[in-house]
Design a protein around this motif. Sequence first.
Motif, PDB file in Angstrom:
ATOM      1  N   ASP A   1       0.640  -1.298  -0.036  1.00 10.69           N
ATOM      2  CA  ASP A   1      -0.062  -0.129  -0.159  1.00 10.69           C
ATOM      3  C   ASP A   1       1.029   1.322   0.100  1.00 10.69           C
ATOM      4  O   ASP A   1       0.431   2.258  -0.840  1.00 10.69           O
ATOM      5  CB  ASP A   1      -1.060  -0.152   1.302  1.00 10.69           C
ATOM      6  CG  ASP A   1      -2.042  -1.070   1.075  1.00 10.69           C
ATOM      7  OD1 ASP A   1      -2.357  -1.432  -0.035  1.00 10.69           O
ATOM      8  OD2 ASP A   1      -2.588  -1.332   2.143  1.00 10.69           O
TER       9      ASP A   1
ATOM     10  N   TYR B   1      -1.997  -2.152  -5.002  1.00 13.69           N
ATOM     11  CA  TYR B   1      -3.075  -2.114  -4.160  1.00 13.69           C
ATOM     12  C   TYR B   1      -3.739  -3.557  -4.452  1.00 13.69           C
ATOM     13  O   TYR B   1      -4.225  -4.135  -3.627  1.00 13.69           O
ATOM     14  CB  TYR B   1      -4.183  -1.243  -4.506  1.00 13.69           C
ATOM     15  CG  TYR B   1      -3.614   0.342  -4.220  1.00 13.69           C
ATOM     16  CD1 TYR B   1      -2.928   0.529  -3.136  1.00 13.69           C
ATOM     17  CD2 TYR B   1      -3.920   1.287  -4.856  1.00 13.69           C
ATOM     18  CE1 TYR B   1      -2.372   1.853  -2.712  1.00 13.69           C
ATOM     19  CE2 TYR B   1      -3.607   2.555  -4.553  1.00 13.69           C
ATOM     20  CZ  TYR B   1      -2.908   2.722  -3.499  1.00 13.69           C
ATOM     21  OH  TYR B   1      -2.586   4.085  -3.108  1.00 13.69           O
ATOM     22  N   GLU B   2      -3.714  -4.098  -5.615  1.00 13.65           N
ATOM     23  CA  GLU B   2      -4.370  -5.239  -5.836  1.00 13.65           C
ATOM     24  C   GLU B   2      -3.572  -6.525  -4.984  1.00 13.65           C
ATOM     25  O   GLU B   2      -4.107  -7.599  -4.534  1.00 13.65           O
ATOM     26  CB  GLU B   2      -4.047  -5.817  -7.306  1.00 13.65           C
ATOM     27  CG  GLU B   2      -4.927  -6.890  -7.706  1.00 13.65           C
ATOM     28  CD  GLU B   2      -6.432  -7.044  -7.325  1.00 13.65           C
ATOM     29  OE1 GLU B   2      -7.226  -7.978  -7.868  1.00 13.65           O
ATOM     30  OE2 GLU B   2      -7.208  -5.931  -7.253  1.00 13.65           O
TER      31      GLU B   2
ATOM     32  N   SER C   1      -1.585  -6.277  -2.381  1.00 14.07           N
ATOM     33  CA  SER C   1      -2.053  -5.933  -0.975  1.00 14.07           C
ATOM     34  C   SER C   1      -3.540  -6.432  -0.686  1.00 14.07           C
ATOM     35  O   SER C   1      -3.567  -7.175   0.357  1.00 14.07           O
ATOM     36  CB  SER C   1      -2.298  -4.338  -0.681  1.00 14.07           C
ATOM     37  OG  SER C   1      -2.552  -4.008   0.416  1.00 14.07           O
ATOM     38  N   TRP C   2      -4.467  -6.357  -1.641  1.00 11.19           N
ATOM     39  CA  TRP C   2      -5.839  -7.085  -1.182  1.00 11.19           C
ATOM     40  C   TRP C   2      -5.623  -8.652  -1.258  1.00 11.19           C
ATOM     41  O   TRP C   2      -6.206  -8.957  -0.186  1.00 11.19           O
ATOM     42  CB  TRP C   2      -6.900  -6.531  -2.353  1.00 11.19           C
ATOM     43  CG  TRP C   2      -7.713  -7.786  -2.621  1.00 11.19           C
ATOM     44  CD1 TRP C   2      -7.630  -8.423  -3.617  1.00 11.19           C
ATOM     45  CD2 TRP C   2      -8.756  -8.071  -1.773  1.00 11.19           C
ATOM     46  NE1 TRP C   2      -8.939  -9.448  -3.443  1.00 11.19           N
ATOM     47  CE2 TRP C   2      -9.552  -8.873  -2.400  1.00 11.19           C
ATOM     48  CE3 TRP C   2      -9.337  -7.624  -0.372  1.00 11.19           C
ATOM     49  CZ2 TRP C   2     -10.491  -9.936  -1.791  1.00 11.19           C
ATOM     50  CZ3 TRP C   2     -10.506  -8.451  -0.073  1.00 11.19           C
ATOM     51  CH2 TRP C   2     -11.127  -9.403  -0.552  1.00 11.19           C
ATOM     52  N   TRP C   3      -4.939  -9.008  -1.942  1.00 12.24           N
ATOM     53  CA  TRP C   3      -4.876 -10.616  -1.895  1.00 12.24           C
ATOM     54  C   TRP C   3      -4.140 -11.184  -0.791  1.00 12.24           C
ATOM     55  O   TRP C   3      -4.343 -11.938  -0.134  1.00 12.24           O
ATOM     56  CB  TRP C   3      -4.098 -11.194  -3.235  1.00 12.24           C
ATOM     57  CG  TRP C   3      -5.232 -11.173  -4.342  1.00 12.24           C
ATOM     58  CD1 TRP C   3      -5.286 -10.390  -5.440  1.00 12.24           C
ATOM     59  CD2 TRP C   3      -6.273 -11.981  -4.474  1.00 12.24           C
ATOM     60  NE1 TRP C   3      -6.340 -10.644  -6.184  1.00 12.24           N
ATOM     61  CE2 TRP C   3      -7.000 -11.624  -5.502  1.00 12.24           C
ATOM     62  CE3 TRP C   3      -6.753 -13.123  -3.720  1.00 12.24           C
ATOM     63  CZ2 TRP C   3      -8.333 -12.303  -5.963  1.00 12.24           C
ATOM     64  CZ3 TRP C   3      -7.807 -13.744  -4.004  1.00 12.24           C
ATOM     65  CH2 TRP C   3      -8.639 -13.299  -5.353  1.00 12.24           C
TER      66      TRP C   3
ATOM     67  N   THR D   1     -10.270  -6.275   6.113  1.00 10.47           N
ATOM     68  CA  THR D   1     -10.304  -7.008   4.768  1.00 10.47           C
ATOM     69  C   THR D   1     -11.566  -6.717   4.149  1.00 10.47           C
ATOM     70  O   THR D   1     -11.353  -6.542   2.908  1.00 10.47           O
ATOM     71  CB  THR D   1      -9.809  -8.440   4.788  1.00 10.47           C
ATOM     72  OG1 THR D   1      -8.660  -8.673   5.599  1.00 10.47           O
ATOM     73  CG2 THR D   1     -10.059  -9.211   3.526  1.00 10.47           C
TER      74      THR D   1
ATOM     75  N   ARG E   1     -11.569  -3.425   2.767  1.00  7.80           N
ATOM     76  CA  ARG E   1     -10.663  -3.245   1.512  1.00  7.80           C
ATOM     77  C   ARG E   1     -11.320  -3.986   0.263  1.00  7.80           C
ATOM     78  O   ARG E   1     -10.851  -3.388  -0.883  1.00  7.80           O
ATOM     79  CB  ARG E   1      -9.494  -4.081   1.887  1.00  7.80           C
ATOM     80  CG  ARG E   1      -8.260  -4.026   0.746  1.00  7.80           C
ATOM     81  CD  ARG E   1      -8.227  -2.292   0.379  1.00  7.80           C
ATOM     82  NE  ARG E   1      -7.062  -2.354  -0.524  1.00  7.80           N
ATOM     83  CZ  ARG E   1      -5.864  -2.404  -0.263  1.00  7.80           C
ATOM     84  NH1 ARG E   1      -5.147  -2.017   0.993  1.00  7.80           N
ATOM     85  NH2 ARG E   1      -4.849  -2.088  -1.258  1.00  7.80           N
ATOM     86  N   TYR E   2     -12.166  -4.815   0.530  1.00  7.56           N
ATOM     87  CA  TYR E   2     -13.085  -5.378  -0.601  1.00  7.56           C
ATOM     88  C   TYR E   2     -13.856  -4.526  -1.200  1.00  7.56           C
ATOM     89  O   TYR E   2     -13.965  -4.301  -2.431  1.00  7.56           O
ATOM     90  CB  TYR E   2     -13.577  -6.847  -0.077  1.00  7.56           C
ATOM     91  CG  TYR E   2     -14.325  -7.361  -1.093  1.00  7.56           C
ATOM     92  CD1 TYR E   2     -13.592  -8.035  -2.302  1.00  7.56           C
ATOM     93  CD2 TYR E   2     -15.795  -7.559  -1.217  1.00  7.56           C
ATOM     94  CE1 TYR E   2     -14.358  -8.629  -3.497  1.00  7.56           C
ATOM     95  CE2 TYR E   2     -16.337  -7.841  -2.371  1.00  7.56           C
ATOM     96  CZ  TYR E   2     -15.683  -8.703  -3.413  1.00  7.56           C
ATOM     97  OH  TYR E   2     -16.418  -9.133  -4.240  1.00  7.56           O
TER      98      TYR E   2
ATOM     99  N   ARG F   1     -11.982  -1.805  -3.178  1.00  2.00           N
ATOM    100  CA  ARG F   1     -11.502  -2.581  -4.647  1.00  2.00           C
ATOM    101  C   ARG F   1     -12.692  -2.689  -5.415  1.00  2.00           C
ATOM    102  O   ARG F   1     -12.501  -2.279  -6.501  1.00  2.00           O
ATOM    103  CB  ARG F   1     -11.032  -4.064  -3.808  1.00  2.00           C
ATOM    104  CG  ARG F   1     -10.696  -4.852  -4.996  1.00  2.00           C
ATOM    105  CD  ARG F   1      -9.872  -6.324  -4.744  1.00  2.00           C
ATOM    106  NE  ARG F   1      -9.380  -7.072  -5.869  1.00  2.00           N
ATOM    107  CZ  ARG F   1     -10.182  -8.149  -6.265  1.00  2.00           C
ATOM    108  NH1 ARG F   1     -11.177  -8.221  -5.704  1.00  2.00           N
ATOM    109  NH2 ARG F   1      -9.523  -8.795  -7.171  1.00  2.00           N
TER     110      ARG F   1
END
Length: 165
Positions: free
Chosen positions: A38, A50-51, A53-55, A106, A109-110, A113
Amino acid sequence: MFNYLPPLNEHNLPYPDTIHPIVVHFVIAMVLFAFLCDIIGYFTRNPKLYEVSWWNLAFATVSIFIAVIFGQIEAGLAEPYAASVSTLNAHTVLGWSLTAILAVITGWRYVIRLQERPQLPIPYWGASVLLVALVFVQSYWGTLLVWVYGLHTIPVVDAIREGLS
């Protein structure tokens, strides 16, 4: 009924060694790496980070449930002595709390996203900093339990079995 359970070994566990630290180190690494991605993504304006980080957060959320389950099993088998009880209790409460906090962050964050925002909102950054700080506190308490109090180490298990507490 208890005759069907495997006997406890020299670590006071029914399996060769502790599993909780192995799984929890993945959680720690994934949360810290997500935060790092991030930060780098913010400064480089690279949305692909960012993707990543999300995973990492998604897998950390699944993994923390596994870590807490094994942590509960291993804490129950540890037979903690008086000096270690308060640290073990704090570590347990924060572990369950981190599970909920990480799941909420999370989920948040979803939603971010799905909105395909070019930047992360400031409140999310605050929550991420808080999450990282709590992970460091939790790691410190876990370190104390192993390296200071020696839970599940052979000398401490032997001492407790001999009645020396």
